[in-house]
Scaffold this active site. Sequence first.
Site, PDB file in Angstrom:
ATOM      1  N   ASP A   1       0.840  -1.203   0.000  1.00  0.00           N
ATOM      2  CA  ASP A   1       0.000   0.000   0.000  1.00  0.00           C
ATOM      3  C   ASP A   1       0.876   1.254   0.000  1.00  0.00           C
ATOM      4  O   ASP A   1       0.743   2.117  -0.860  1.00  0.00           O
ATOM      5  CB  ASP A   1      -0.923  -0.004   1.233  1.00  0.00           C
ATOM      6  CG  ASP A   1      -1.715  -1.290   1.340  1.00  0.00           C
ATOM      7  OD1 ASP A   1      -2.580  -1.520   0.493  1.00  0.00           O
ATOM      8  OD2 ASP A   1      -1.423  -2.091   2.264  1.00  0.00           O
TER       9      ASP A   1
ATOM     10  N   TYR B   1       5.546 -14.428   0.379  1.00  0.00           N
ATOM     11  CA  TYR B   1       4.907 -14.693   1.672  1.00  0.00           C
ATOM     12  C   TYR B   1       5.328 -16.085   2.129  1.00  0.00           C
ATOM     13  O   TYR B   1       5.939 -16.834   1.367  1.00  0.00           O
ATOM     14  CB  TYR B   1       3.384 -14.636   1.519  1.00  0.00           C
ATOM     15  CG  TYR B   1       2.876 -13.364   0.877  1.00  0.00           C
ATOM     16  CD1 TYR B   1       3.059 -12.133   1.497  1.00  0.00           C
ATOM     17  CD2 TYR B   1       2.246 -13.378  -0.370  1.00  0.00           C
ATOM     18  CE1 TYR B   1       2.612 -10.960   0.907  1.00  0.00           C
ATOM     19  CE2 TYR B   1       1.795 -12.209  -0.969  1.00  0.00           C
ATOM     20  CZ  TYR B   1       1.994 -11.000  -0.325  1.00  0.00           C
ATOM     21  OH  TYR B   1       1.555  -9.841  -0.922  1.00  0.00           O
TER      22      TYR B   1
ATOM     23  N   GLN C   1      13.475   1.660  -0.949  1.00  0.00           N
ATOM     24  CA  GLN C   1      12.677   1.170  -2.079  1.00  0.00           C
ATOM     25  C   GLN C   1      13.433   1.164  -3.404  1.00  0.00           C
ATOM     26  O   GLN C   1      13.330   0.213  -4.181  1.00  0.00           O
ATOM     27  CB  GLN C   1      11.391   1.992  -2.222  1.00  0.00           C
ATOM     28  CG  GLN C   1      10.386   1.315  -3.150  1.00  0.00           C
ATOM     29  CD  GLN C   1       9.122   2.120  -3.336  1.00  0.00           C
ATOM     30  OE1 GLN C   1       9.137   3.344  -3.396  1.00  0.00           O
ATOM     31  NE2 GLN C   1       7.982   1.444  -3.434  1.00  0.00           N
TER      32      GLN C   1
ATOM     33  N   ARG D   1       5.875 -10.718  -5.182  1.00  0.00           N
ATOM     34  CA  ARG D   1       4.601 -10.928  -4.501  1.00  0.00           C
ATOM     35  C   ARG D   1       3.763  -9.644  -4.564  1.00  0.00           C
ATOM     36  O   ARG D   1       4.251  -8.595  -5.029  1.00  0.00           O
ATOM     37  CB  ARG D   1       4.868 -11.324  -3.046  1.00  0.00           C
ATOM     38  CG  ARG D   1       5.334 -10.154  -2.198  1.00  0.00           C
ATOM     39  CD  ARG D   1       5.675 -10.554  -0.779  1.00  0.00           C
ATOM     40  NE  ARG D   1       5.541  -9.421   0.108  1.00  0.00           N
ATOM     41  CZ  ARG D   1       6.048  -9.365   1.339  1.00  0.00           C
ATOM     42  NH1 ARG D   1       6.715 -10.396   1.824  1.00  0.00           N
ATOM     43  NH2 ARG D   1       5.851  -8.297   2.082  1.00  0.00           N
ATOM     44  N   GLY D   2       2.528  -9.730  -4.060  1.00  0.00           N
ATOM     45  CA  GLY D   2       1.711  -8.522  -3.865  1.00  0.00           C
ATOM     46  C   GLY D   2       1.486  -7.746  -5.138  1.00  0.00           C
ATOM     47  O   GLY D   2       1.064  -8.300  -6.151  1.00  0.00           O
ATOM     48  N   GLU D   3       1.784  -6.458  -5.095  1.00  0.00           N
ATOM     49  CA  GLU D   3       1.492  -5.601  -6.255  1.00  0.00           C
ATOM     50  C   GLU D   3       2.729  -4.886  -6.791  1.00  0.00           C
ATOM     51  O   GLU D   3       3.068  -4.986  -7.965  1.00  0.00           O
ATOM     52  CB  GLU D   3       0.414  -4.570  -5.866  1.00  0.00           C
ATOM     53  CG  GLU D   3       0.104  -3.605  -6.990  1.00  0.00           C
ATOM     54  CD  GLU D   3      -1.231  -2.888  -6.864  1.00  0.00           C
ATOM     55  OE1 GLU D   3      -2.174  -3.453  -6.274  1.00  0.00           O
ATOM     56  OE2 GLU D   3      -1.339  -1.764  -7.380  1.00  0.00           O
ATOM     57  N   ASP D   4       3.411  -4.155  -5.924  1.00  0.00           N
ATOM     58  CA  ASP D   4       4.487  -3.304  -6.449  1.00  0.00           C
ATOM     59  C   ASP D   4       5.678  -4.116  -6.941  1.00  0.00           C
ATOM     60  O   ASP D   4       6.238  -3.821  -8.013  1.00  0.00           O
ATOM     61  CB  ASP D   4       4.927  -2.294  -5.377  1.00  0.00           C
ATOM     62  CG  ASP D   4       5.814  -1.212  -5.962  1.00  0.00           C
ATOM     63  OD1 ASP D   4       5.398  -0.580  -6.952  1.00  0.00           O
ATOM     64  OD2 ASP D   4       6.935  -1.026  -5.463  1.00  0.00           O
ATOM     65  N   SER D   5       6.098  -5.146  -6.203  1.00  0.00           N
ATOM     66  CA  SER D   5       7.248  -5.950  -6.671  1.00  0.00           C
ATOM     67  C   SER D   5       6.862  -6.730  -7.931  1.00  0.00           C
ATOM     68  O   SER D   5       7.707  -6.970  -8.807  1.00  0.00           O
ATOM     69  CB  SER D   5       7.754  -6.883  -5.576  1.00  0.00           C
ATOM     70  OG  SER D   5       6.739  -7.754  -5.117  1.00  0.00           O
TER      71      SER D   5
HETATM   72  O1  TRH Z   1       4.500  -6.162   0.726  1.00  0.00           O
HETATM   73  P1  TRH Z   1       3.488  -6.679  -0.207  1.00  0.00           P
HETATM   74  O2  TRH Z   1       3.005  -8.020   0.018  1.00  0.00           O
HETATM   75  O3  TRH Z   1       2.323  -5.673  -0.219  1.00  0.00           O
HETATM   76  C1  TRH Z   1       0.952  -5.741  -0.485  1.00  0.00           C
HETATM   77  C2  TRH Z   1       0.172  -5.571   0.774  1.00  0.00           C
HETATM   78  O4  TRH Z   1       0.102  -6.806   1.422  1.00  0.00           O
HETATM   79  C3  TRH Z   1      -1.183  -5.068   0.430  1.00  0.00           C
HETATM   80  O5  TRH Z   1      -2.031  -4.989   1.528  1.00  0.00           O
HETATM   81  C4  TRH Z   1      -1.741  -5.909  -0.639  1.00  0.00           C
HETATM   82  O6  TRH Z   1      -2.994  -5.515  -0.921  1.00  0.00           O
HETATM   83  C5  TRH Z   1      -0.857  -5.809  -1.830  1.00  0.00           C
HETATM   84  O7  TRH Z   1       0.418  -6.341  -1.504  1.00  0.00           O
HETATM   85  C6  TRH Z   1      -1.384  -6.510  -3.041  1.00  0.00           C
HETATM   86  O8  TRH Z   1       4.097  -6.663  -1.700  1.00  0.00           O
HETATM   87  P2  TRH Z   1       4.456  -5.489  -2.720  1.00  0.00           P
HETATM   88  O9  TRH Z   1       3.223  -4.873  -3.240  1.00  0.00           O
HETATM   89  O10 TRH Z   1       5.365  -6.075  -3.700  1.00  0.00           O
HETATM   90  O11 TRH Z   1       5.232  -4.410  -1.877  1.00  0.00           O
HETATM   91  C7  TRH Z   1       6.546  -4.593  -1.434  1.00  0.00           C
HETATM   92  C8  TRH Z   1       7.281  -3.273  -1.472  1.00  0.00           C
HETATM   93  O12 TRH Z   1       8.511  -3.406  -0.783  1.00  0.00           O
HETATM   94  C9  TRH Z   1       7.623  -2.808  -2.873  1.00  0.00           C
HETATM   95  O13 TRH Z   1       7.392  -1.419  -2.978  1.00  0.00           O
HETATM   96  C10 TRH Z   1       9.107  -3.080  -2.995  1.00  0.00           C
HETATM   97  C11 TRH Z   1       9.545  -2.860  -1.586  1.00  0.00           C
HETATM   98  N1  TRH Z   1      10.831  -3.457  -1.188  1.00  0.00           N
HETATM   99  C12 TRH Z   1      11.838  -2.628  -0.738  1.00  0.00           C
HETATM  100  O14 TRH Z   1      11.666  -1.401  -0.713  1.00  0.00           O
HETATM  101  N2  TRH Z   1      13.014  -3.176  -0.340  1.00  0.00           N
HETATM  102  C13 TRH Z   1      13.246  -4.514  -0.372  1.00  0.00           C
HETATM  103  O15 TRH Z   1      14.328  -4.970  -0.002  1.00  0.00           O
HETATM  104  C14 TRH Z   1      12.189  -5.361  -0.840  1.00  0.00           C
HETATM  105  C15 TRH Z   1      12.406  -6.838  -0.915  1.00  0.00           C
HETATM  106  C16 TRH Z   1      11.002  -4.805  -1.237  1.00  0.00           C
END
Ligand code: TRH
Length: 397
Positions: free
Chosen positions: A32, A214, A276, A292-296
């Site tokens: 988020d 996860y 990030q 996983r999730g959205e941004d990665s």
């Molecule tokens: O962390 P996520 O699983 O996030 C989400 C939330 O769970 C949310 O509620 C859900 O609805 C959504 O997923 C779909 O996964 P995500 O989205 O990939 O976010 C991880 C963030 O962490 C991303 O911006 C990259 C960042 N990151 C770093 O900044 N440094 C790191 O070393 C790593 C591994 C990731």
Amino acid sequence: MTEVHSPSAVPDMTDTRVACDLFCAVIDNFGDIGVCWRLARQLSHEHRWQVRLFVDDLHAFQKLCPTLDTNRATQAVEGVLVEHWREPTHAGDTLQIADVVIEAFACELPPVYVAAMAERARKPVWLNLEYLSAEDWVADFHLRPSPHPRYALAKYFFFPGLGPGTGGVLKERTLDAGRAAFERSRDARAEWWQRATGGPPPGPEATVISLFAYENPAVDGLLEQWCGSAKPVVLLVPEGRISGALARFFGEPAFAAGSRATRGALRAHALAFTEQRGYDPLLWASDLNFVRGEDSFVRAQWSARPFVWHIYPQADDAHLPKLDAALAHYARTLPEAPRAALERFWHAWNGRGVLDWQDFAQHLPVYAARANAWAGELAQVGDLAGNLAEFAKSQLK
Ligand code: TRH
């Protein structure tokens, strides 16, 4: 910004930039705030908007942005004004209503703020930024207005997506150049490996894999298969929810940043969770990325390397059609055998079926070519921040 309830504060009438308030409630993990922070920076740096970011969980935010001070109610970070959204009714110390108001992922705006939006002479453009889904219906709902039940206000649903007619996904203007520079520079790569793992990059015979996921019951079987692999596997694991499984597998008390373990063909390194911007080079340094999730998930696509998606699990398996919708885009042009193997592997990683590394890995060169082509196709949809700014400006005219 337009002052609504604070006549003593004098707005800066010389500042003609678009003012934008972005509200982010952290549900869990980092996605988020990860998406909101990226969007806030892009609107500020690339579109010269004056951005205020309301975030309820500064501790989650600080993991992505270590310069953030979790004790401060208000602070400027990289040109973005960050407000600790300390309670749902809080809307800043003086109530200022921006030209563009974005509520991320259907979080609820402070009622006093919505009331003031309705009072504003020039109504703000109000957007709900939805979660990313690759499903087809998204294009039909993107930018549909929804009238407020009580006020003369309309809220537009802004849907990220992977196909035409959607809002696209976030992509900074400098991203491709950053990746190209990393790929071109042997020194940059060597420096990255030294910093991340304390050693030099592995030789070309190794398959380098990053693992961001996860908790996953399938991981033990996969680690076993990597140990028995004919080719060396170098595994890079940022500290997080999967780290406990690695520790158990290697019989260690923990698999914290700096840890390293070897068994058979597998050498695993635990990496520190980075700021990030530091996440992209991890993707670029790898031949295959588990995300996983959205941004990665989005960053893996821009890295133009093969990836495996651990989708955020939802009740009643509501996430599975979303997984298949993403596969339909990404695997569209793959020949039958690699496409079927990719589907089997993604499904198994998400709890459907049994993981077969050999079955998947034999197609890695085909997946690498597809990943590259897909990054080009996805870019045709346009960057989300740019698409959002264009829509907002068309409404502000
Ligand atoms: O962390 P996520 O699983 O996030 C989400 C939330 O769970 C949310 O509620 C859900 O609805 C959504 O997923 C779909 O996964 P995500 O989205 O990939 O976010 C991880 C963030 O962490 C991303 O911006 C990259 C960042 N990151 C770093 O900044 N440094 C790191 O070393 C790593 C591994 C990731």
